[in-house]
Design an enzyme around this catalytic site. Structure first.
Site, PDB file in Angstrom:
ATOM      1  N   ALA A  49      26.468 -45.191  20.028  1.00  0.00           N
ATOM      2  CA  ALA A  49      26.395 -46.618  19.679  1.00  0.00           C
ATOM      3  C   ALA A  49      25.662 -46.916  18.383  1.00  0.00           C
ATOM      4  O   ALA A  49      25.582 -48.066  17.977  1.00  0.00           O
ATOM      5  CB  ALA A  49      25.687 -47.361  20.809  1.00  0.00           C
ATOM      6  N   TYR A 237      43.581 -31.777   9.236  1.00  0.00           N
ATOM      7  CA  TYR A 237      43.164 -32.589  10.387  1.00  0.00           C
ATOM      8  C   TYR A 237      44.050 -32.372  11.617  1.00  0.00           C
ATOM      9  O   TYR A 237      43.714 -31.596  12.501  1.00  0.00           O
ATOM     10  CB  TYR A 237      43.071 -34.086  10.007  1.00  0.00           C
ATOM     11  CG  TYR A 237      42.191 -34.825  10.974  1.00  0.00           C
ATOM     12  CD1 TYR A 237      40.873 -35.135  10.655  1.00  0.00           C
ATOM     13  CD2 TYR A 237      42.628 -35.143  12.257  1.00  0.00           C
ATOM     14  CE1 TYR A 237      40.040 -35.763  11.565  1.00  0.00           C
ATOM     15  CE2 TYR A 237      41.806 -35.765  13.179  1.00  0.00           C
ATOM     16  CZ  TYR A 237      40.511 -36.073  12.825  1.00  0.00           C
ATOM     17  OH  TYR A 237      39.688 -36.666  13.745  1.00  0.00           O
TER      18      TYR A 237
HETATM   19  P1  NAI Z   1      29.294 -41.502  13.409  1.00  0.00           P
HETATM   20  O1  NAI Z   1      28.693 -40.225  12.973  1.00  0.00           O
HETATM   21  O2  NAI Z   1      29.115 -42.705  12.535  1.00  0.00           O
HETATM   22  O3  NAI Z   1      28.738 -41.901  14.881  1.00  0.00           O
HETATM   23  C1  NAI Z   1      28.607 -40.936  15.883  1.00  0.00           C
HETATM   24  C2  NAI Z   1      27.744 -41.458  17.005  1.00  0.00           C
HETATM   25  O4  NAI Z   1      27.615 -40.410  17.972  1.00  0.00           O
HETATM   26  C3  NAI Z   1      26.318 -41.841  16.604  1.00  0.00           C
HETATM   27  O5  NAI Z   1      25.928 -42.986  17.323  1.00  0.00           O
HETATM   28  C4  NAI Z   1      25.486 -40.648  17.081  1.00  0.00           C
HETATM   29  O6  NAI Z   1      24.132 -40.953  17.391  1.00  0.00           O
HETATM   30  C5  NAI Z   1      26.254 -40.294  18.333  1.00  0.00           C
HETATM   31  N1  NAI Z   1      25.999 -38.924  18.790  1.00  0.00           N
HETATM   32  C6  NAI Z   1      26.235 -37.757  18.140  1.00  0.00           C
HETATM   33  N2  NAI Z   1      25.868 -36.709  18.918  1.00  0.00           N
HETATM   34  C7  NAI Z   1      25.405 -37.243  20.085  1.00  0.00           C
HETATM   35  C8  NAI Z   1      24.884 -36.700  21.283  1.00  0.00           C
HETATM   36  N3  NAI Z   1      24.774 -35.384  21.451  1.00  0.00           N
HETATM   37  N4  NAI Z   1      24.478 -37.551  22.244  1.00  0.00           N
HETATM   38  C9  NAI Z   1      24.551 -38.903  22.085  1.00  0.00           C
HETATM   39  N5  NAI Z   1      25.068 -39.479  20.984  1.00  0.00           N
HETATM   40  C10 NAI Z   1      25.486 -38.656  20.002  1.00  0.00           C
HETATM   41  O7  NAI Z   1      30.838 -41.184  13.685  1.00  0.00           O
HETATM   42  P2  NAI Z   1      32.195 -42.025  13.647  1.00  0.00           P
HETATM   43  O8  NAI Z   1      32.920 -41.679  12.418  1.00  0.00           O
HETATM   44  O9  NAI Z   1      31.968 -43.448  14.005  1.00  0.00           O
HETATM   45  O10 NAI Z   1      32.991 -41.297  14.828  1.00  0.00           O
HETATM   46  C11 NAI Z   1      33.130 -41.821  16.138  1.00  0.00           C
HETATM   47  C12 NAI Z   1      34.490 -41.423  16.678  1.00  0.00           C
HETATM   48  O11 NAI Z   1      35.518 -42.019  15.872  1.00  0.00           O
HETATM   49  C13 NAI Z   1      34.756 -39.907  16.632  1.00  0.00           C
HETATM   50  O12 NAI Z   1      35.466 -39.545  17.783  1.00  0.00           O
HETATM   51  C14 NAI Z   1      35.644 -39.759  15.405  1.00  0.00           C
HETATM   52  O13 NAI Z   1      36.458 -38.616  15.458  1.00  0.00           O
HETATM   53  C15 NAI Z   1      36.465 -41.032  15.506  1.00  0.00           C
HETATM   54  N6  NAI Z   1      37.152 -41.432  14.278  1.00  0.00           N
HETATM   55  C16 NAI Z   1      36.512 -41.482  13.067  1.00  0.00           C
HETATM   56  C17 NAI Z   1      37.215 -41.813  11.921  1.00  0.00           C
HETATM   57  C18 NAI Z   1      36.531 -41.873  10.588  1.00  0.00           C
HETATM   58  O14 NAI Z   1      37.238 -41.872   9.571  1.00  0.00           O
HETATM   59  N7  NAI Z   1      35.234 -41.956  10.523  1.00  0.00           N
HETATM   60  C19 NAI Z   1      38.650 -42.150  11.967  1.00  0.00           C
HETATM   61  C20 NAI Z   1      39.207 -42.138  13.290  1.00  0.00           C
HETATM   62  C21 NAI Z   1      38.485 -41.767  14.396  1.00  0.00           C
END
Ligand code: NAI
Length: 402
Positions: A49, A237
């Site tokens: 979150a 990817y």
């Molecule tokens: P982000 O790095 O901004 O956020 C990741 C979140 O996961 C953070 O809140 C972090 O604290 C939490 N986290 C990580 N390890 C953790 C753990 N062990 N326990 C609890 N929380 C943990 O990443 P983003 O980019 O928002 O990615 C979220 C999802 O969206 C992923 O599944 C990603 O593959 C997907 N996604 C991302 C895209 C992009 O271009 N950034 C595009 C499409 C999908």
């Protein structure tokens, strides 16, 4: 202390609390003015979150029309002798401050989402704050590792192609430098590790735990995020280790959909747009594509960030509609603007022409770098970066409001 940006490669080693607050306020401001979410969920659990899509979803659901209460799970670090702490840590504190000022419940649980103990702690929080049930579960974890709590071993994800090597450039955000590279294909162990870390296994474990504890409300939905992208990104990817994990996530959505049908609910893998986040800048070969995509979509006026994507997801796909619209693979698509044919034709031209000498001119490197800096609280015009900040005091003041 005066906090300065510190970057190594593509990793931010510092974060500015005042800029993190600014980022939260800007996102709140956006959703307050946007088309409101109708018939939205009231009690939401967000796993992952504190940044990216998970944080944007939390802000949209709290301030964008649904007036939801939230429990947010994340893995972040506060200030210590090692450093000022991570942006997500400050995002959590400032989000909570704003949500509570608006009369909403906002519980932050900073712990490993993969751990069974965290699942128990969250179930307890649901009992305490949500009268025992959730209406929506968002799974938005992006991690490189996952401990196996049964054996004590650790699964690691590897961002690699499958079958054959792939050439692709990455950019050092530290030195503003284009780095040509070649990735060798993943081993079976690396494919399996990525699947365990980024596939649907833990999402399913969360939903199972919540079903078993009778924490699922009637009509409860669950969502996890995926990416597919155009053909030119497929070698690194969709056809690589990450794509294998995402396909697993899609399959998991089908089994969860059946389980939640017992509650008149549903499970959806949602395909999002490519965006700069803490996680995505790690993907070798993707940054040139992101620079070209930003350039073209901004020019066409179709560019969206995480907050615009999430508000659109909740207003046009998941709530206030008779039926959740899905594609032939039962995926929710909010990557439609990215995959627009005219957009992709222009992006492909730019990517083809891009190299180490011209990437700052023909791609939106300036925009990409600024967004990366802003994710960590830097480069906001109206934040005074010369402010002397007492971090212990700041954290104590914000935490006192708990
Ligand atoms: P982000 O790095 O901004 O956020 C990741 C979140 O996961 C953070 O809140 C972090 O604290 C939490 N986290 C990580 N390890 C953790 C753990 N062990 N326990 C609890 N929380 C943990 O990443 P983003 O980019 O928002 O990615 C979220 C999802 O969206 C992923 O599944 C990603 O593959 C997907 N996604 C991302 C895209 C992009 O271009 N950034 C595009 C499409 C999908």
């Amino acid at each position: 202390m005066i906090i300065k940006p510190e970057i190594s490669g593509v990793v931010a080693r510092s974060a500015h609390p005042l800029g993190c607050e600014k980022a939260i306020l800007q996102q709140i401001d956006y959703v307050k003015k946007a088309v409101p979410i109708k018939q939205g969920p009231k009690r939401v659990l967000i796993i992952g979150a504190s940044s990216g899509f998970g944080l944007a979803a939390r802000i949209a659901l709290t301030f964008g029309g649904a007036n939801a209460d939230t429990i947010g799970v994340s893995f972040e670090r506060g200030p210590s002798e090692k450093g000022v702490g991570s942006a997500g840590f400050y995002n959590n504190l400032y989000f909570k401050q704003q949500a509570e000022a608006a009369g909403r419940i906002a519980v932050n649980i900073q712990a490993d989402a993969f751990s069974p103990q965290t699942k128990e702690d969250v179930i307890e929080a649901i009992e305490t704050y949500f009268e025992g049930e959730v209406d929506l579960i968002i799974y938005s974890v992006a991690s490189g590792v996952r401990p196996n709590y049964q054996t004590g071993e650790v699964w690691r994800s590897a961002i690699k192609p499958i079958g054959e090597s792939v050439k692709g450039a990455s950019i050092s955000l530290e030195h503003d430098k284009w780095l040509d590279g070649e990735l060798s294909p993943a081993s079976d162990e690396e494919i399996e590790g990525t699947l365990k870390v980024m596939g649907g296994d833990d999402w399913e474990a969360w939903v199972d735990a919540l079903i078993n504890s009778e924490s699922i409300a009637q009509g409860c939905k669950t969502v996890a995020f995926s990416y597919m992208g155009p053909e030119l990104t497929h070698p690194i990817y969709l056809d690589g280790t990450l794509g294998r994990a995402k396909i697993d996530l899609h399959q998991t959505s089908h089994s969860l959909h059946l389980k939640l049908a017992n509650f008149d609910g549903g499970a959806y893998a949602t395909v999002c747009k490519a965006l700069v986040t803490k996680a995505s800048v790690f993907i070798p070969g993707l940054t040139p594509y992101l620079m070209a995509l930003y350039q073209v979509m901004k020019q066409k006026g179709t560019h969206e960030g995480c907050i615009e994507q999430m508000q659109r997801l909740f207003t046009t796909k998941l709530y206030g509609v008779d039926k959740v619209p899905v594609d032939c693979e039962r995926l929710v698509r909010i990557d439609d603007l990215e995959l627009d044919v005219a957009t992709q034709n222009e992006v492909a031209e730019l990517v083809k022409a891009m190299n180490q000498n011209n990437f700052q001119q023909i791609g939106d490197y300036v925009g990409l770098k600024r967004e990366f800096m802003q994710l960590n609280g830097f480069e906001f015009d109206d934040v005074d970066y010369q402010t002397d900040i007492d971090l212990q005091k700041l954290v104590a003041t914000l935490s006192d409001q708990d």
